[in-house]
Design a protein around this motif. Structure first.
Motif, short mmCIF file in Angstrom:
data_model
loop_
_atom_site.label_atom_id
_atom_site.label_comp_id
_atom_site.label_asym_id
_atom_site.label_seq_id
_atom_site.Cartn_x
_atom_site.Cartn_y
_atom_site.Cartn_z
N MET A 1 -36.73 7.59 180.19
CA MET A 1 -37.33 7.11 178.96
C MET A 1 -36.26 7.12 177.87
O MET A 1 -35.55 8.09 177.70
CB MET A 1 -38.48 8.05 178.62
N ASN A 2 -36.17 6.05 177.12
CA ASN A 2 -35.21 5.92 176.03
C ASN A 2 -35.88 6.21 174.70
O ASN A 2 -37.10 6.17 174.58
CB ASN A 2 -34.64 4.49 176.01
N GLU A 3 -35.07 6.48 173.69
CA GLU A 3 -35.59 6.70 172.35
C GLU A 3 -35.16 5.54 171.45
O GLU A 3 -34.03 5.05 171.55
CB GLU A 3 -35.09 8.03 171.78
N VAL A 42 -45.75 9.10 172.80
CA VAL A 42 -44.48 8.38 172.61
C VAL A 42 -43.84 8.65 171.25
O VAL A 42 -42.70 8.22 171.02
CB VAL A 42 -44.66 6.86 172.82
N LEU A 43 -44.53 9.33 170.36
CA LEU A 43 -43.96 9.63 169.04
C LEU A 43 -43.06 10.85 169.16
O LEU A 43 -43.50 11.94 169.45
CB LEU A 43 -45.07 9.89 168.02
N VAL A 44 -41.75 10.65 168.98
CA VAL A 44 -40.77 11.73 169.10
C VAL A 44 -40.60 12.42 167.76
O VAL A 44 -40.56 13.64 167.66
CB VAL A 44 -39.41 11.18 169.59
N SER A 45 -40.44 11.64 166.71
CA SER A 45 -40.16 12.19 165.39
C SER A 45 -40.82 11.32 164.34
O SER A 45 -40.69 10.10 164.36
CB SER A 45 -38.66 12.23 165.15
N HIS A 46 -41.51 11.96 163.44
CA HIS A 46 -42.17 11.27 162.34
C HIS A 46 -41.26 11.39 161.14
O HIS A 46 -41.16 12.44 160.54
CB HIS A 46 -43.52 11.93 162.09
N GLY A 47 -40.56 10.31 160.79
CA GLY A 47 -39.56 10.36 159.74
C GLY A 47 -40.09 10.33 158.33
O GLY A 47 -39.36 10.59 157.39
N VAL A 80 -39.15 7.83 165.27
CA VAL A 80 -38.48 7.71 166.56
C VAL A 80 -39.56 7.75 167.62
O VAL A 80 -40.45 8.61 167.59
CB VAL A 80 -37.46 8.86 166.78
N VAL A 81 -39.50 6.79 168.56
CA VAL A 81 -40.46 6.71 169.65
C VAL A 81 -39.74 6.69 170.99
O VAL A 81 -38.55 6.36 171.06
CB VAL A 81 -41.37 5.46 169.54
N LYS A 82 -40.48 7.03 172.05
CA LYS A 82 -39.97 6.92 173.42
C LYS A 82 -40.55 5.66 174.04
O LYS A 82 -41.75 5.39 173.91
CB LYS A 82 -40.41 8.12 174.26
N ALA A 83 -39.70 4.91 174.75
CA ALA A 83 -40.14 3.71 175.45
C ALA A 83 -39.20 3.42 176.61
O ALA A 83 -38.05 3.86 176.60
CB ALA A 83 -40.19 2.52 174.49
N GLU A 84 -39.68 2.68 177.57
CA GLU A 84 -38.86 2.31 178.73
C GLU A 84 -37.69 1.43 178.32
O GLU A 84 -36.59 1.59 178.82
CB GLU A 84 -39.71 1.59 179.78
N ASP A 85 -37.95 0.46 177.43
CA ASP A 85 -36.91 -0.49 177.06
C ASP A 85 -37.21 -1.07 175.67
O ASP A 85 -38.22 -0.74 175.05
CB ASP A 85 -36.78 -1.59 178.11
N ALA A 89 -40.63 -0.88 173.15
CA ALA A 89 -40.54 -0.33 171.80
C ALA A 89 -40.93 -1.38 170.76
O ALA A 89 -41.60 -1.07 169.78
CB ALA A 89 -39.13 0.19 171.53
N THR A 90 -40.55 -2.62 171.00
CA THR A 90 -40.90 -3.71 170.10
C THR A 90 -42.41 -3.92 170.07
O THR A 90 -43.00 -4.15 169.00
CB THR A 90 -40.17 -5.00 170.51
N GLU A 91 -43.05 -3.82 171.23
CA GLU A 91 -44.51 -3.94 171.28
C GLU A 91 -45.17 -2.84 170.45
O GLU A 91 -46.15 -3.10 169.76
CB GLU A 91 -45.01 -3.89 172.73
#
Length: 116
Positions: A1-3, A42-47, A80-85, A89-91
């Protein structure tokens, strides 16, 4: 999973500023969207939001006030979110309330590179 970093941009001109009532009404859609991302895991960090004042450091260590009032578009916040690609993430970014009235802004989606 990418960030991925989702950067929220909006029109900074005085004419585009929402009224107090519009600001109040815009809170719920933000809470719902961020709550869904968190519930989906999928929410890694709430900025959070960014204050309008700041500083800009230029070559030669010259510090100026910024961002500048005459700049039409400004960064209002980020997460910052986690997504496959990038597509996934754009979706996620397509659900961001900044795209709707009263903000009518944009979401920039960038993959973070983790140095190991």
């Amino acid at each position: 999973m990418n960030e991925f970093l989702l950067i929220f941009r909006r029109d900074n001109s005085k004419e585009a500023q929402p009224s107090p009532a519009e600001l109040q009404a815009s809170i719920k859609p933000w809470q719902e969207w961020l709550g869904k991302l968190e519930a989906d895991g999928v929410l890694v960090s709430h900025g959070n939001r960014l204050r309008p004042e700041g500083a800009v450091i230029k070559p030669g260590k010259i510090v100026t006030d910024g961002p500048y009032a005459d700049i039409k578009e400004s960064i209002g916040g980020f997460i910052v979110v986690k997504a496959e690609d990038l597509n996934a993430a754009t979706e996620m970014g397509k659900g961001c309330p900044v795209l709707n009235a009263p903000w009518n802004g944009s979401v920039e989606v960038r993959m973070l590179i983790r140095e190991e």
